[in-house]
Enzyme design. Sequence first.
Site, PDB file in Angstrom:
ATOM      1  N   LYS A 132      23.740 106.402   0.365  1.00 22.12           N
ATOM      2  CA  LYS A 132      24.808 105.543  -0.143  1.00 22.12           C
ATOM      3  C   LYS A 132      24.368 104.086  -0.031  1.00 22.12           C
ATOM      4  O   LYS A 132      23.526 103.790   0.828  1.00 22.12           O
ATOM      5  CB  LYS A 132      26.096 105.774   0.628  1.00 22.12           C
ATOM      6  CG  LYS A 132      26.023 105.244   2.066  1.00 22.12           C
ATOM      7  CD  LYS A 132      27.371 105.121   2.691  1.00 22.12           C
ATOM      8  CE  LYS A 132      27.278 104.239   3.910  1.00 22.12           C
ATOM      9  NZ  LYS A 132      28.442 104.074   4.687  1.00 22.12           N
ATOM     10  N   HIS A 162      26.802 111.677   5.235  1.00 19.53           N
ATOM     11  CA  HIS A 162      26.634 112.386   6.516  1.00 19.53           C
ATOM     12  C   HIS A 162      27.964 112.830   7.118  1.00 19.53           C
ATOM     13  O   HIS A 162      27.982 113.666   8.009  1.00 19.53           O
ATOM     14  CB  HIS A 162      25.824 111.547   7.513  1.00 19.53           C
ATOM     15  CG  HIS A 162      26.556 110.363   8.041  1.00 19.53           C
ATOM     16  ND1 HIS A 162      26.562 109.148   7.401  1.00 19.53           N
ATOM     17  CD2 HIS A 162      27.321 110.205   9.147  1.00 19.53           C
ATOM     18  CE1 HIS A 162      27.305 108.295   8.093  1.00 19.53           C
ATOM     19  NE2 HIS A 162      27.775 108.912   9.150  1.00 19.53           N
ATOM     20  N   GLU A 200      36.619 101.297  13.883  1.00 19.13           N
ATOM     21  CA  GLU A 200      35.514 101.139  14.824  1.00 19.13           C
ATOM     22  C   GLU A 200      35.789  99.961  15.733  1.00 19.13           C
ATOM     23  O   GLU A 200      36.366  98.957  15.303  1.00 19.13           O
ATOM     24  CB  GLU A 200      34.217 100.844  14.072  1.00 19.13           C
ATOM     25  CG  GLU A 200      33.732 101.966  13.190  1.00 19.13           C
ATOM     26  CD  GLU A 200      32.454 101.551  12.479  1.00 19.13           C
ATOM     27  OE1 GLU A 200      31.378 101.737  13.060  1.00 19.13           O
ATOM     28  OE2 GLU A 200      32.538 101.030  11.362  1.00 19.13           O
ATOM     29  N   ASP A 219      31.882 100.394   2.049  1.00 18.54           N
ATOM     30  CA  ASP A 219      31.065 101.002   3.104  1.00 18.54           C
ATOM     31  C   ASP A 219      31.646 102.330   3.577  1.00 18.54           C
ATOM     32  O   ASP A 219      30.903 103.284   3.811  1.00 18.54           O
ATOM     33  CB  ASP A 219      30.959 100.022   4.285  1.00 18.54           C
ATOM     34  CG  ASP A 219      30.080 100.574   5.403  1.00 18.54           C
ATOM     35  OD1 ASP A 219      29.009 101.120   5.078  1.00 18.54           O
ATOM     36  OD2 ASP A 219      30.460 100.466   6.587  1.00 18.54           O
ATOM     37  N   HIS A 224      32.580 107.917   2.426  1.00 21.28           N
ATOM     38  CA  HIS A 224      32.967 108.965   3.381  1.00 21.28           C
ATOM     39  C   HIS A 224      34.438 109.392   3.289  1.00 21.28           C
ATOM     40  O   HIS A 224      34.743 110.581   3.248  1.00 21.28           O
ATOM     41  CB  HIS A 224      32.688 108.483   4.798  1.00 21.28           C
ATOM     42  CG  HIS A 224      31.309 107.947   4.979  1.00 21.28           C
ATOM     43  ND1 HIS A 224      30.188 108.662   4.634  1.00 21.28           N
ATOM     44  CD2 HIS A 224      30.863 106.771   5.457  1.00 21.28           C
ATOM     45  CE1 HIS A 224      29.108 107.935   4.908  1.00 21.28           C
ATOM     46  NE2 HIS A 224      29.487 106.789   5.390  1.00 21.28           N
ATOM     47  N   LYS A 323      36.417  97.327  11.227  1.00 16.61           N
ATOM     48  CA  LYS A 323      35.493  97.018  12.315  1.00 16.61           C
ATOM     49  C   LYS A 323      36.158  96.087  13.320  1.00 16.61           C
ATOM     50  O   LYS A 323      37.133  95.403  12.993  1.00 16.61           O
ATOM     51  CB  LYS A 323      34.269  96.292  11.746  1.00 16.61           C
ATOM     52  CG  LYS A 323      33.262  97.210  11.087  1.00 16.61           C
ATOM     53  CD  LYS A 323      31.980  96.447  10.816  1.00 16.61           C
ATOM     54  CE  LYS A 323      30.946  97.351  10.181  1.00 16.61           C
ATOM     55  NZ  LYS A 323      30.526  98.445  11.055  1.00 16.61           N
TER      56      LYS A 323
HETATM   57  P1  NDP Z   1      16.439  98.643   5.998  1.00 18.96           P
HETATM   58  O1  NDP Z   1      16.430  97.365   5.249  1.00 18.96           O
HETATM   59  O2  NDP Z   1      16.423  98.600   7.491  1.00 18.96           O
HETATM   60  O3  NDP Z   1      15.186  99.516   5.576  1.00 18.96           O
HETATM   61  C1  NDP Z   1      14.711  99.615   4.264  1.00 18.96           C
HETATM   62  C2  NDP Z   1      13.212  99.794   4.328  1.00 18.96           C
HETATM   63  O4  NDP Z   1      12.692  99.828   2.994  1.00 18.96           O
HETATM   64  C3  NDP Z   1      12.531  98.630   5.057  1.00 18.96           C
HETATM   65  O5  NDP Z   1      11.551  99.149   5.918  1.00 18.96           O
HETATM   66  C4  NDP Z   1      11.930  97.851   3.897  1.00 18.96           C
HETATM   67  O6  NDP Z   1      10.793  97.134   4.281  1.00 18.96           O
HETATM   68  C5  NDP Z   1      11.574  98.979   2.961  1.00 18.96           C
HETATM   69  N1  NDP Z   1      11.316  98.479   1.608  1.00 18.96           N
HETATM   70  C6  NDP Z   1      12.003  97.535   0.930  1.00 18.96           C
HETATM   71  N2  NDP Z   1      11.435  97.342  -0.284  1.00 18.96           N
HETATM   72  C7  NDP Z   1      10.391  98.194  -0.357  1.00 18.96           C
HETATM   73  C8  NDP Z   1       9.409  98.463  -1.344  1.00 18.96           C
HETATM   74  N3  NDP Z   1       9.410  97.845  -2.517  1.00 18.96           N
HETATM   75  N4  NDP Z   1       8.463  99.400  -1.074  1.00 18.96           N
HETATM   76  C9  NDP Z   1       8.440 100.033   0.103  1.00 18.96           C
HETATM   77  N5  NDP Z   1       9.342  99.828   1.088  1.00 18.96           N
HETATM   78  C10 NDP Z   1      10.303  98.911   0.842  1.00 18.96           C
HETATM   79  O7  NDP Z   1      17.658  99.475   5.437  1.00 18.96           O
HETATM   80  P2  NDP Z   1      18.324 100.754   6.136  1.00 18.96           P
HETATM   81  O8  NDP Z   1      17.263 101.599   6.716  1.00 18.96           O
HETATM   82  O9  NDP Z   1      19.428 100.302   7.001  1.00 18.96           O
HETATM   83  O10 NDP Z   1      19.021 101.460   4.885  1.00 18.96           O
HETATM   84  C11 NDP Z   1      18.324 102.238   3.939  1.00 18.96           C
HETATM   85  C12 NDP Z   1      19.345 102.980   3.074  1.00 18.96           C
HETATM   86  O11 NDP Z   1      20.106 103.832   3.906  1.00 18.96           O
HETATM   87  C13 NDP Z   1      20.354 102.053   2.388  1.00 18.96           C
HETATM   88  O12 NDP Z   1      20.695 102.605   1.146  1.00 18.96           O
HETATM   89  C14 NDP Z   1      21.557 102.116   3.326  1.00 18.96           C
HETATM   90  O13 NDP Z   1      22.771 101.835   2.638  1.00 18.96           O
HETATM   91  C15 NDP Z   1      21.494 103.557   3.767  1.00 18.96           C
HETATM   92  N6  NDP Z   1      22.161 103.815   5.040  1.00 18.96           N
HETATM   93  C16 NDP Z   1      21.788 103.153   6.156  1.00 18.96           C
HETATM   94  C17 NDP Z   1      22.411 103.409   7.364  1.00 18.96           C
HETATM   95  C18 NDP Z   1      22.011 102.713   8.621  1.00 18.96           C
HETATM   96  O14 NDP Z   1      22.688 102.913   9.620  1.00 18.96           O
HETATM   97  N7  NDP Z   1      20.951 101.948   8.631  1.00 18.96           N
HETATM   98  C19 NDP Z   1      23.511 104.407   7.453  1.00 18.96           C
HETATM   99  C20 NDP Z   1      23.803 105.094   6.215  1.00 18.96           C
HETATM  100  C21 NDP Z   1      23.135 104.783   5.063  1.00 18.96           C
HETATM  101  P3  NDP Z   1      10.956  95.553   4.629  1.00 18.96           P
HETATM  102  O15 NDP Z   1      11.728  95.509   5.884  1.00 18.96           O
HETATM  103  O16 NDP Z   1       9.550  95.114   4.765  1.00 18.96           O
HETATM  104  O17 NDP Z   1      11.660  94.942   3.448  1.00 18.96           O
END
Ligand code: NDP
Length: 457
Positions: A132, A162, A200, A219, A224, A323
């Site tokens: 999402k 989830h 939350e 969000d 959800h 929140k």
């Molecule tokens: P983050 O920004 O922490 O992670 C995204 C990752 O993708 C980073 O490591 C980033 O690297 C990498 N990235 C960005 N652009 C590129 C690219 N062009 N090629 C390769 N890698 C790339 O986000 P989240 O992990 O928090 O979230 C990811 C997804 O999960 C989103 O859709 C979010 O909505 C969803 N989500 C997240 C939750 C959470 O708790 N974190 C919960 C539920 C859903 P860099 O940092 O170098 O840009």
Amino acid sequence: MTTPTTLLILGASGDLTSRLLLPAIAQLLKRQPDRALVLHGAGSDDWSDERWQEAVRTAFATVDATDQISRIAGTSYVKADVTDRDALAALIEGVEGSLVIYFALPPAVAEMACEKLVDIPLPEGTVLALEKPFGSDEKSAAALNALVTRIVPENQVFRVDHFLGRSTILNIMGVRFANRLVEPVWSADHVQSVLVRYDESLALENRARYYDKAGALVDMIQSHLLQVLAILAMEQPADLDEIDLRDAMAAALRATRILGDDPVASTRRARYTSGTSDDRPVPSYSDEEGVDPARGTETLAEITCEVDTARWAGVPFTLRSGKALGERCAEIVVTFRPVRHIPGGLTGMPTDGGVLRFSLGPDRIELELNVNGGDDPFALRRDVLSTGLGKGTLLAYTEVLSEILDGDVALSVRGDAAEQCWRIIQPALDAWRSGAVPMQEYPAGSTGPEKWATSQR
Ligand code: NDP
């Protein structure tokens, strides 16, 4: 041993991977000794294999599963821009057996990666797992659906929610369908109102980059809580499989709209100001790092919907999430209509005919009943039958990953359902953007704006 599945995580250096996916992989391996998994990560950060393996070790330790690391001994990390077609193709080339591509990427990047995937050959049966938010409105969700299904068929697309991996949510189905005490009264004839609430106590927790663009409505409610509504409101499916269950949930969502089609009267929004939550000082949302106050993002959202079916006509379904609230409270409350009549002699006619409550974390089911007895045997009072559901041992993402690796999409959000969820909230988004619904305030750590008694508008 099963045939190995390759799980390729795009965005492997991000928060979702380290905090939720890797611990879930560890737990899954622990639970499933026969599961054969090849794990590869890719991301834009310049991580060495050692740095990746350290991230894996740390995550596995959080669920006491370091002994499982040897089962993914060949795990590796590749620095790659996944929006570059050749870089993406190189990650997939040479994969043997089945493949799952997990998009742990910012949504815009995931979409760009999908555009490149369209003309990259994929192993037969490849599953795409998408996070999402799926699109940013009904139209963009439809466009993304069209794009994704050019890569693989719909039944190989897993749109992760989830909440649908949480046993308490799935429990609603058992309680609804398997109890003579509940099943016949699950309709507007007997139910007065339904509340799905996810409050939350946590504040922003450094998530401004994502949250300030989303807000509580997108969000939590768009994704959800509307899935929970679908499970509560759907007709009984013949089977809990990918066709019948998802047909039933989608039909319920299609019948759902904001009450009276009136977002001004049927929605509310608010934002926290400074206060104390979880025993920690919390700054005003507008002063949180990374927040752009001009965006007017809400941290507490509530919408009341109606489900336009014979079963539910006239029953308000209120969905609320926020929140930095004083008390963490995640629950589903089904309030029954008062009985038509009580015999003379019983005093204290109750305002409702009892309440069925599902609480999440700790997971409980409670039945609030009107009873008499005690010192005055003819005076009605309220008592609660309550049972804990046991602490589920599996993380929600472990359930989700298990289904993804098995290619079982029954509990993933189908494309049309994702579009419906945007359609339902769009009038609220529009009314909020235009300022027709005022932004209210509440101090962090309070129960919400003073005017909001939980269920009164
Ligand atoms: P983050 O920004 O922490 O992670 C995204 C990752 O993708 C980073 O490591 C980033 O690297 C990498 N990235 C960005 N652009 C590129 C690219 N062009 N090629 C390769 N890698 C790339 O986000 P989240 O992990 O928090 O979230 C990811 C997804 O999960 C989103 O859709 C979010 O909505 C969803 N989500 C997240 C939750 C959470 O708790 N974190 C919960 C539920 C859903 P860099 O940092 O170098 O840009």
